[in-house]
Enzyme design. Sequence first.
Site, mmCIF file in Angstrom:
data_model
loop_
_atom_site.group_PDB
_atom_site.id
_atom_site.type_symbol
_atom_site.label_atom_id
_atom_site.label_comp_id
_atom_site.label_asym_id
_atom_site.label_seq_id
_atom_site.Cartn_x
_atom_site.Cartn_y
_atom_site.Cartn_z
ATOM 1 N N HIS A 57 81.179 64.901 27.409
ATOM 2 C CA HIS A 57 80.010 65.393 26.683
ATOM 3 C C HIS A 57 79.406 64.322 25.786
ATOM 4 O O HIS A 57 78.184 64.175 25.712
ATOM 5 C CB HIS A 57 80.402 66.608 25.841
ATOM 6 C CG HIS A 57 79.290 67.133 24.982
ATOM 7 N ND1 HIS A 57 78.271 67.920 25.484
ATOM 8 C CD2 HIS A 57 79.020 66.960 23.666
ATOM 9 C CE1 HIS A 57 77.432 68.209 24.509
ATOM 10 N NE2 HIS A 57 77.860 67.647 23.401
ATOM 11 N N HIS A 108 74.123 74.106 26.366
ATOM 12 C CA HIS A 108 75.221 74.746 25.639
ATOM 13 C C HIS A 108 75.812 75.798 26.572
ATOM 14 O O HIS A 108 75.888 76.983 26.248
ATOM 15 C CB HIS A 108 74.724 75.360 24.327
ATOM 16 C CG HIS A 108 75.642 75.078 23.179
ATOM 17 N ND1 HIS A 108 76.031 76.022 22.272
ATOM 18 C CD2 HIS A 108 76.267 73.940 22.789
ATOM 19 C CE1 HIS A 108 76.837 75.484 21.365
ATOM 20 N NE2 HIS A 108 76.995 74.219 21.666
#
Length: 759
Positions: A57, A108
């Site tokens: 990420h 998300h």
Amino acid sequence: MTVHNDTVDNAKSTPDQEQPYRELGLKDDEYQRIVGILGRRPTDAELTVYSVMWSEHCSYKSSKVHLRYFGQTMTEEMGSKLLAGIGENAGVVDIGGGDAVTFRVESHNHPSYIEPYQGAATGVGGIVRDIMAMGARPIAVMDQLRFGPADADDTKRVLPGVVAGIGGYGNCLGLPNIGGETVFDETYAGNPLVNALCVGTLKVEDLKLAFASGKGNKVILFGSRTGLDGIGGVSVLASETFEEGAERKLPAVQVGDPFAEKVLIECCLELYHSGVVVGIQDLGGAGLACATSELAASGDGGMRVNLDAVPLRAENMSAAEILASESQERMCAVVAPENVERFMAICAKWDVNAAVIGEVTGEGDRLVITHNGEVVLDAPPSTIADEAPVYERPWARPAWQDEVQQQVGVGKHANLRETWLRMVASPALCSRDFITQQYDRYVRGNTVQAKYANSGVLRINEENNRGVAVSADASGRYTYLDPNMGARLALAEAYRNVAVTGARPVAITNCLNFGSPENPDVMWQFREAVHGLADGAVELGIPVSGGNVSFYNQTGDVPILPTPVVGVLGVIEDVEKAIGHALPARNDEEFTLLLLGETRDEFGGSIWQEISGQGLAGLPPQVDLGNEERLAEFFVGNGSVSAAHDLSEGGLAQALFETLLGSGKGAQVDLTGVHEDAFTAMFSESASRVLVAVSQDRADTAVQRATEAGVPVTVLGTTNSTGDITVAGETVTVAELAEAWHATLPQLFDHAMAPNSPA
């Protein structure tokens, strides 16, 4: 309860102490690389920081080798209007007259599956802070959502919470939601996509960047207190090595407070305008670990941070916990000593917590962090923020790709009326009102277009009416069939949606959602999509200003459809002249309908293929981006167009219905100039097409302008006041279509769509 606090001195004296690096996602060689950098084993805090910052990420370690292609292909001319680009918190574009606009989209996804409300809400909060960190005022949000089948039980669990989270956070911030998409497909079951986009505005001279510069400058953490929420995955805190005493209950998903963020926005803007900020960074993924290491790595000196000064909302937090916490609504600023008092006064005015937690040391490439009076981290910040391993993952065209792409005959329905009603009522094309009515579209008063519009259109400058149009699009179905062309089609659709408002497209952003990078099939899809998007940007002559990558989107071994979400920003000099998507409801005037572009027999990946159960196969529509440029030129400054609607999913049928919806009008449509087959004319999804309505006295002028621009044009017919649409000898009323279009989602989700805020 006592929390063990591993220190640098202790790490030196206990070199053989076992550490749970595998549980933190680090591989054996990555751990050994950290040991080599430090010249010893890492402390608990160092291991935490490296593990989160070297995660997929934060580090882009599997995608970076391919993402470099964006920079390799961007020309100097393309980037001439970029004030900030790839690598910054968000792209910033100079739109003229001293005005600049910043925009970015981020994912998300996994948090939104675990805890839909907070996952989606904090996704909005995080992207808003990215915009704030550029020195901008956030002015609008958009969302790109993907769920499993609309009638699946888990979709009924996840979708209501996600929608409530987006609306709850965005509405409380007072930001209009100006557009987006909601898509249903079985591959997203168990792995929904929640991509949030934010747009902000600033003056060119107010641009802020993330760096820690100037020896003696202070590092100030401000906003909400730091707690135990958002420490993701199997964190350092789950191991007895890192904690002594009772097990802690740690929410894996961050908990958002939109009212705190609303105040933080105003506080930040006053700080910027007061000239007291040297550098700024938001705290999102990886929290303080990310903010401190990135600020230090981007600066011209080292940094020293004292975690004892961090305002906490939980007792006995360890250094690892403080650094890894992703508590929301926090920012980190670098401030000259003479401005600290003024900085603190502004924070106090807005009742925002602020604390000096460190300073720029000028000691070169060194980040030193202390806790309880002892050094718990001492490392080169560049090795944390910039020097994660870069993997050239194996990639190969899947063995099944050729078989999937083999052209298949798509069965067509003889009854156009029946097919049309079935199409508009499908979850793929039905009204999203049931979702979007939970979002405020017009707060702040500068939304020009939002509901049902091709693009969200916003006024940026209230003095001269300069504005922007923003659209974000993607088709996982197209990208699955041909990843390179699928990315180009997403770019083309977003570009076209912006262009048909009369805006000139100027910049691109993206959020690339794919399965596991350890799967060579997925990496091939990813590489192809990146190349398609980058090459497409070059062909259109506009830059990719930034983006986001989200990997590991899959359920078990089954990846999602590859979903490159592409956003395009356009500039319109006078938003009062923006072209709308629907006909004005003026009963005393009829309009000529024109189809711009060429229609071909292209049904691969189409909505008709999906809802008719014929399987995902064939090739997607083929796009020539030169045709998109010619379309864009047709619309810029074209005062003869009364309405324009792009053709994409659902083809001419969907565009025609949505153009007439609410106008009180029907139409007599002649398809003979569109395609020899009426079904293909109505439902094909060929690219580079737009339905245009013009006053009858301007039809000849519009046809001439299209011809001169090199755009194929077909006169479809005229509107009438009957409310009936007659096509190829069949008639359907707009009211019938609207009833079918509106009914689907309420029937599926009515029981689940009550307010769904956190307890």
